[in-house]
Each structure stands twice: as C-alpha cells, then as structure tokens.
Design a protein around this motif. Sequence first.
Motif, PDB file in Angstrom:
ATOM      1  N   LEU A  98      40.962  31.970  41.478  1.00 36.51           N
ATOM      2  CA  LEU A  98      41.012  33.397  41.305  1.00 36.51           C
ATOM      3  C   LEU A  98      39.504  33.785  41.486  1.00 36.51           C
ATOM      4  O   LEU A  98      38.587  33.287  41.020  1.00 36.51           O
ATOM      5  N   LEU A  99      39.512  35.101  42.401  1.00 39.11           N
ATOM      6  CA  LEU A  99      38.507  35.349  42.791  1.00 39.11           C
ATOM      7  C   LEU A  99      37.802  36.614  42.242  1.00 39.11           C
ATOM      8  O   LEU A  99      38.715  37.591  41.614  1.00 39.11           O
ATOM      9  N   SER A 100      36.602  36.975  41.985  1.00 37.81           N
ATOM     10  CA  SER A 100      35.847  38.256  41.719  1.00 37.81           C
ATOM     11  C   SER A 100      36.417  39.289  42.845  1.00 37.81           C
ATOM     12  O   SER A 100      36.536  38.873  43.833  1.00 37.81           O
ATOM     13  N   PHE A 105      46.603  31.048  31.809  1.00 33.84           N
ATOM     14  CA  PHE A 105      45.347  31.871  32.004  1.00 33.84           C
ATOM     15  C   PHE A 105      45.674  33.232  31.290  1.00 33.84           C
ATOM     16  O   PHE A 105      44.462  33.613  30.884  1.00 33.84           O
ATOM     17  N   TRP A 106      46.629  33.971  31.573  1.00 39.00           N
ATOM     18  CA  TRP A 106      46.639  35.182  30.982  1.00 39.00           C
ATOM     19  C   TRP A 106      46.453  35.153  29.541  1.00 39.00           C
ATOM     20  O   TRP A 106      46.120  36.282  28.893  1.00 39.00           O
ATOM     21  N   ASP A 124      38.031  36.304  28.414  1.00 36.77           N
ATOM     22  CA  ASP A 124      36.739  36.092  28.501  1.00 36.77           C
ATOM     23  C   ASP A 124      36.245  36.146  29.940  1.00 36.77           C
ATOM     24  O   ASP A 124      35.203  36.793  30.175  1.00 36.77           O
ATOM     25  N   VAL A 125      37.159  35.884  30.923  1.00 36.19           N
ATOM     26  CA  VAL A 125      36.766  36.191  32.320  1.00 36.19           C
ATOM     27  C   VAL A 125      36.601  37.930  32.386  1.00 36.19           C
ATOM     28  O   VAL A 125      35.572  38.295  33.082  1.00 36.19           O
ATOM     29  N   ALA A 126      37.534  38.716  31.795  1.00 31.22           N
ATOM     30  CA  ALA A 126      37.677  39.809  31.876  1.00 31.22           C
ATOM     31  C   ALA A 126      36.439  40.469  31.090  1.00 31.22           C
ATOM     32  O   ALA A 126      35.585  41.565  31.701  1.00 31.22           O
ATOM     33  N   ARG A 176      33.830  42.695  33.386  1.00 32.29           N
ATOM     34  CA  ARG A 176      33.638  44.326  33.136  1.00 32.29           C
ATOM     35  C   ARG A 176      32.093  44.743  33.376  1.00 32.29           C
ATOM     36  O   ARG A 176      31.991  45.703  33.992  1.00 32.29           O
ATOM     37  N   GLY A 177      31.390  43.684  33.042  1.00 33.49           N
ATOM     38  CA  GLY A 177      29.920  44.166  33.094  1.00 33.49           C
ATOM     39  C   GLY A 177      29.409  43.794  34.421  1.00 33.49           C
ATOM     40  O   GLY A 177      28.711  44.837  34.896  1.00 33.49           O
TER      41      GLY A 177
END
Length: 93
Positions: free
Chosen positions: A38-40, A55-56, A62-64, A68-69
């Motif tokens: 999964l990529l940014s 994952f969801w 934590d990834v989100a 977001r920042g």
Amino acid sequence: MRYDPHQGPTVSVVLQEMFGQLSSPKLANNSIAIRFELLSPASRPIQTTSDIANFWCTSYFDVAKEMRGRYPKHRWPEKPLEERPGRSIKVSK
C-alpha cells in the motif's frame, strides 16, 4: 506485479484505491493471497499486507493518523470500508 518465491505475488497500489475492499483477492483456485504494498499519495510504501480485511480493522487507523499530517489534502476516512475507491484528493464542497 512482482513475484517472490517465498512471499508470493505482490501488487503495489495507492491505499485509497483499496477503499471498500473487504478481502484480499486470491489466485490459483483461492490458494494464494495477493500481497498488497500500500502506497502513500507520493507512491511511497507505507504498509504491506496479504490480509486487507485485518489491515482495515487494525493498522489502517495508525497509518491514517500519520498520513493525515503528511498529506492533509488526501482522503483518510474513519470508515474506509464505506468509501469508494479512487482519487486520493478530497473533493471541495
């Protein structure tokens, strides 16, 4: 798609393209799960998983939070399974 004999097939995809995906697709008569890198939004790897449902429910939050920042103009919803896959950038209202 890349194939590693120890980890199987891996597909790189921007995370937002996976919104709404409830389970990892499988190959070879449902015996081999596809791994997702999964990529940014900048196409940098942020997570690798062959269990997208897990994952969801776990890592995504934590990834989100971190993403977001870094990428505030992109979608990082609290309920990713209810989102439509696709464009990462938020639509102005």
